[in-house]
Design a protein around this motif. Structure first.
Motif, PDB file in Angstrom:
ATOM      1  N   LEU A   1      -2.330   3.317   9.601  1.00  0.00           N
ATOM      2  CA  LEU A   1      -2.819   3.939   8.433  1.00  0.00           C
ATOM      3  C   LEU A   1      -3.759   5.362   8.771  1.00  0.00           C
ATOM      4  O   LEU A   1      -3.685   6.226   7.949  1.00  0.00           O
ATOM      5  CB  LEU A   1      -3.403   2.999   7.590  1.00  0.00           C
TER       6      LEU A   1
ATOM      7  N   TYR B   1      -1.168   3.109  -5.109  1.00  0.00           N
ATOM      8  CA  TYR B   1       0.012   3.630  -4.292  1.00  0.00           C
ATOM      9  C   TYR B   1       0.861   2.300  -4.099  1.00  0.00           C
ATOM     10  O   TYR B   1       0.381   1.074  -4.270  1.00  0.00           O
ATOM     11  CB  TYR B   1       0.084   4.469  -3.427  1.00  0.00           C
TER      12      TYR B   1
ATOM     13  N   VAL C   1      -8.973   3.602   1.824  1.00  0.00           N
ATOM     14  CA  VAL C   1      -7.619   3.377   1.620  1.00  0.00           C
ATOM     15  C   VAL C   1      -7.447   1.999   1.797  1.00  0.00           C
ATOM     16  O   VAL C   1      -7.587   1.339   3.003  1.00  0.00           O
ATOM     17  CB  VAL C   1      -7.046   4.492   2.689  1.00  0.00           C
TER      18      VAL C   1
ATOM     19  N   GLY D   1      -5.526   2.613  -3.167  1.00  0.00           N
ATOM     20  CA  GLY D   1      -5.000   1.314  -2.642  1.00  0.00           C
ATOM     21  C   GLY D   1      -3.819   0.682  -3.355  1.00  0.00           C
ATOM     22  O   GLY D   1      -3.284   1.377  -4.180  1.00  0.00           O
TER      23      GLY D   1
ATOM     24  N   ILE E   1       0.506  10.730  -0.972  1.00  0.00           N
ATOM     25  CA  ILE E   1      -0.690   9.967  -1.143  1.00  0.00           C
ATOM     26  C   ILE E   1      -1.925  10.764  -0.615  1.00  0.00           C
ATOM     27  O   ILE E   1      -3.033  10.737  -1.349  1.00  0.00           O
ATOM     28  CB  ILE E   1      -0.636   8.438  -0.019  1.00  0.00           C
TER      29      ILE E   1
ATOM     30  N   SER F   1       1.868  -0.764  -1.802  1.00  0.00           N
ATOM     31  CA  SER F   1       1.387  -1.821  -0.547  1.00  0.00           C
ATOM     32  C   SER F   1       2.009  -1.297   0.651  1.00  0.00           C
ATOM     33  O   SER F   1       1.457  -1.931   1.699  1.00  0.00           O
ATOM     34  CB  SER F   1       1.193  -2.979  -0.975  1.00  0.00           C
ATOM     35  N   THR F   2       3.304  -0.885   0.960  1.00  0.00           N
ATOM     36  CA  THR F   2       3.801  -0.226   2.052  1.00  0.00           C
ATOM     37  C   THR F   2       3.647   1.118   2.317  1.00  0.00           C
ATOM     38  O   THR F   2       4.258   1.702   2.888  1.00  0.00           O
ATOM     39  CB  THR F   2       5.096  -0.677   2.146  1.00  0.00           C
ATOM     40  N   PHE F   3       2.776   1.593   1.513  1.00  0.00           N
ATOM     41  CA  PHE F   3       2.119   3.043   1.772  1.00  0.00           C
ATOM     42  C   PHE F   3       3.454   4.127   1.740  1.00  0.00           C
ATOM     43  O   PHE F   3       3.352   5.052   2.426  1.00  0.00           O
ATOM     44  CB  PHE F   3       1.329   3.219   3.291  1.00  0.00           C
TER      45      PHE F   3
ATOM     46  N   SER G   1       5.274   7.194   1.615  1.00  0.00           N
ATOM     47  CA  SER G   1       5.177   8.344   1.572  1.00  0.00           C
ATOM     48  C   SER G   1       5.788   9.094   2.897  1.00  0.00           C
ATOM     49  O   SER G   1       6.179   8.616   3.727  1.00  0.00           O
ATOM     50  CB  SER G   1       3.600   8.558   1.770  1.00  0.00           C
TER      51      SER G   1
ATOM     52  N   PRO H   1      -4.272  -0.534   1.084  1.00  0.00           N
ATOM     53  CA  PRO H   1      -2.835  -0.901   0.571  1.00  0.00           C
ATOM     54  C   PRO H   1      -2.640  -2.466   0.551  1.00  0.00           C
ATOM     55  O   PRO H   1      -1.601  -2.769   0.036  1.00  0.00           O
ATOM     56  CB  PRO H   1      -1.717   0.066   1.561  1.00  0.00           C
TER      57      PRO H   1
ATOM     58  N   LEU I   1      -0.868  -1.475   9.381  1.00  0.00           N
ATOM     59  CA  LEU I   1      -0.252  -2.152   8.224  1.00  0.00           C
ATOM     60  C   LEU I   1       1.126  -3.271   8.569  1.00  0.00           C
ATOM     61  O   LEU I   1       1.813  -2.690   9.408  1.00  0.00           O
ATOM     62  CB  LEU I   1       0.203  -1.184   7.153  1.00  0.00           C
TER      63      LEU I   1
ATOM     64  N   MET J   1      -2.630   8.731   7.237  1.00  0.00           N
ATOM     65  CA  MET J   1      -3.516   9.223   6.317  1.00  0.00           C
ATOM     66  C   MET J   1      -4.056  10.678   6.638  1.00  0.00           C
ATOM     67  O   MET J   1      -3.979  11.863   6.052  1.00  0.00           O
ATOM     68  CB  MET J   1      -4.660   8.549   5.879  1.00  0.00           C
TER      69      MET J   1
END
Length: 419
Positions: free
Chosen positions: A153, A82, A112, A220, A94, A84-86, A88, A114, A128, A157
């Motif tokens: 994160l 996914y 996890v 990641g 995710i 690198s800035t997550f 979602s 990223p 992050l 998550m």
């Protein structure tokens, strides 16, 4: 096949494929899960989906289908890639996709990760950062589809998944892979489903790659791919030729930009000062049936210059908000995507061979409109952005995630051609 990768968008797929090739894995990218027999000679296969912002149920169905196909090819490890800035929402995708992949594999633990330090994406104490700023303070807070307003994160998550997250901080990682592997085991035994891992330099990623060697599923951004690829080094036969098949030829070229990210805005402004450029009129996309033909003719008239012509829908956040307020976010976004899809098809038919594209959604629709089923991965233009070449034609594409590359990216990409 050794490694199977499931990527949630097109640019993310080329991003990780590029890192695998740079580390010696012969890699093929497929733009959907095959439904017929496909003969592939590669160490790794990356399947690119369009599952980042669709309904969670659709993302799960597509991702599980990709996993099952990769299992049938004999892949030994799997990687859910996914951004690198997550990118979602609170609902996913995710977390839900990670849960579905774990269930399908019969596993109950993954990581996890990223982080991509080479492009300014770092994780410190589970938070992050983007170019030194918390994710929630970066330009991603204004993303039109997945605005990122939290940097934790763990919170992100846990909000979108059905398990609990634990943290593996940098102090443990700097003690080495054995310590990290040991902590993975402790977390798993305690019922933790996801290990959020710190990483703010390349050494951290390589340690994490070693520690994750025994995990059936890793998740990641593309940064972890370097460490994962090195785990397979003893099985790789011809590392020197891994990226030769994807090098572009000198031919008619066009630049298409649909991203509104901070970096793409800078890249567009920089390139517009040097090359022919035309800004997309969203109102005309929605209201004028012949607008695409007008732009197509403009591109044809500007193909013979030193630098390729650029058509762009890139806009500053305030301009974008005004467009969305006037026409609706979904309608305006759909109109731009359909415009680029139609334009790319017409340009291909007229002999354009090289497409430099900015933005994940734009890259997806352009690739689909060109009917490209898969790519050979070529040399990296910048970290995470390789040239790719169609496996069944002479088409070459550079598919750039919004915030990747430096200000000179569009011009730099055109320096990789060979006669």
């Amino acid at each position: 096949m050794l490694l199977g990768v499931i990527a949630d968008d097109f640019t993310g797929a080329t991003d990780i494929a590029g890192f695998l090739v740079e580390n010696g894995m012969r890699t093929i990218q497929l733009n959907s899960t095959p439904t017929t027999q496909v003969d592939i000679d590669a160490d790794a296969v990356v399947i690119s989906l369009k599952s980042r912002s669709c309904p969670a149920e659709e993302a799960i169905e597509a991702s599980v289908a990709a996993l099952q196909w990769l299992q049938q090819q004999g892949c030994q490890q799997f990687y859910f890639k996914y951004c690198s800035t997550f990118d979602s929402t609170r609902e996913g995708n995710i977390g839900p996709v990670t849960d579905a992949l774990l269930d399908t594999l019969g596993e109950d633990f993954t990581i996890v990760c990223p982080a991509l330090p080479v492009n300014g994406r770092t994780v410190f104490n589970g938070h992050l950062f983007v170019m030194g700023e918390l994710l929630s303070d970066s330009g991603m807070r204004n993303h039109p589809v997945t605005p990122m307003t939290d940097s934790s994160l763990t919170r992100l998550m846990d909000a979108q998944s059905r398990g609990e997250s634990g943290l593996v901080n940098y102090q443990v990682i700097e003690q080495g892979a054995e310590q990290v592997t040991s902590l993975f085991g402790e977390l798993s035994q305690a019922g933790t489903r996801y290990a959020i891992v710190d990483a703010f330099n390349q050494a951290h990623l390589e340690t994490l790659g070693k520690a994750a060697k025994s995990l059936k599923l890793v998740t990641g951004g593309s940064g972890l791919a370097t460490g994962i690829a090195k785990n397979w080094a003893e099985y790789l036969s011809d590392q020197s030729s891994a990226k030769a098949a994807g090098k572009p030829q000198k031919a008619k070229t066009v630049v298409l930009s649909g991203s509104c990210s901070v970096m793409t805005n800078q890249q567009v402004a920089n390139y517009a000062a040097k090359a022919p450029h035309l800004v997309l009129d969203v109102k005309a996309c929605l209201e004028q049936d012949d607008y695409c033909e007008q732009v197509f003719q403009w591109v044809l008239n500007n193909l013979d210059g030193t630098l390729a012509p650029m058509v762009y829908a890139t806009a500053e956040p305030e301009v974008l908000k005004n467009i969305q307020a006037q026409y609706g976010a979904q309608a305006s976004s759909h109109a731009v995507e359909q415009f680029f899809s139609k334009l790319a098809h017409q340009l291909k038919e007229s002999g354009v061979q090289n497409f430099i594209v900015a933005g994940g959604e734009t890259s997806g629709v352009v690739t689909q409109s060109l009917n490209v089923e898969g790519f050979h991965i070529g040399p990296q233009i910048s970290p995470g952005v390789p040239w790719v070449k169609a496996i069944d034609s002479e088409l070459s594409l550079a598919l750039k995630s919004g915030n990747f590359g430096n200000e000179n990216f569009f011009e730099t990409a055109q320096g990789f051609y060979h006669d």
